[in-house]
Design a protein around this motif. Structure first.
Motif, PDB file in Angstrom:
ATOM      1  N   GLY A 139      -0.868   7.404  -5.328  1.00  0.00           N
ATOM      2  CA  GLY A 139      -2.166   8.059  -5.229  1.00  0.00           C
ATOM      3  C   GLY A 139      -2.813   7.877  -3.879  1.00  0.00           C
ATOM      4  O   GLY A 139      -3.797   8.525  -3.559  1.00  0.00           O
ATOM      5  N   ASN A 140      -2.264   7.024  -3.057  1.00  0.00           N
ATOM      6  CA  ASN A 140      -2.839   6.745  -1.750  1.00  0.00           C
ATOM      7  C   ASN A 140      -2.154   7.616  -0.711  1.00  0.00           C
ATOM      8  O   ASN A 140      -1.124   7.279  -0.174  1.00  0.00           O
ATOM      9  CB  ASN A 140      -2.660   5.261  -1.412  1.00  0.00           C
ATOM     10  N   ASP A 156       1.869   2.848  -3.474  1.00  0.00           N
ATOM     11  CA  ASP A 156       0.870   3.528  -4.294  1.00  0.00           C
ATOM     12  C   ASP A 156       0.981   5.039  -4.115  1.00  0.00           C
ATOM     13  O   ASP A 156       0.707   5.559  -3.037  1.00  0.00           O
ATOM     14  CB  ASP A 156      -0.529   3.055  -3.898  1.00  0.00           C
ATOM     15  N   GLN A 196       0.817  -1.211   0.000  1.00  0.00           N
ATOM     16  CA  GLN A 196       0.000   0.000   0.000  1.00  0.00           C
ATOM     17  C   GLN A 196       0.852   1.262   0.000  1.00  0.00           C
ATOM     18  O   GLN A 196       0.460   2.273  -0.570  1.00  0.00           O
ATOM     19  CB  GLN A 196      -0.920   0.006   1.225  1.00  0.00           C
TER      20      GLN A 196
END
Length: 90
Positions: free
Chosen positions: A77-78, A75, A72
């Protein structure tokens, strides 16, 4: 999704971005977020493999969770603090 299309069509650049390979500057170290992502992933996969070799279910589960956290973090965009449907000013 018109706002994304407008940003993508921004136009062509005639000069390289500052800090790019053509500027003659050395590349910077990876961001702390990328380093943390690699650390979580490596530790998680190590725990997962150890759990499989030993046959311990709790260690397998912990390795899967740690590897998932690392995945995670890769990423871009996270980002923390963003709400679904919340747009930032461009």
């Amino acid at each position: 999704m018109a706002h994304r299309d407008e940003r993508l069509r921004g136009g062509t650049r005639t000069e390289p971005p500052p800090g790019g390979p053509a500027s003659g500057r050395r590349a910077l170290r990876p961001a702390p977020r990328a380093t943390a992502a690699w650390v979580w992933t490596v530790v998680g996969l190590g725990a997962l493999m150890t759990g499989i070799a030993v046959g311990h279910g709790l260690l397998i589960a912990a390795g899967l969770v740690a590897a998932g956290v690392g995945g995670q973090l890769f990423d871009p965009g996270n980002r923390r603090g963003r709400r679904p449907g919340h747009r930032t000013a461009a």
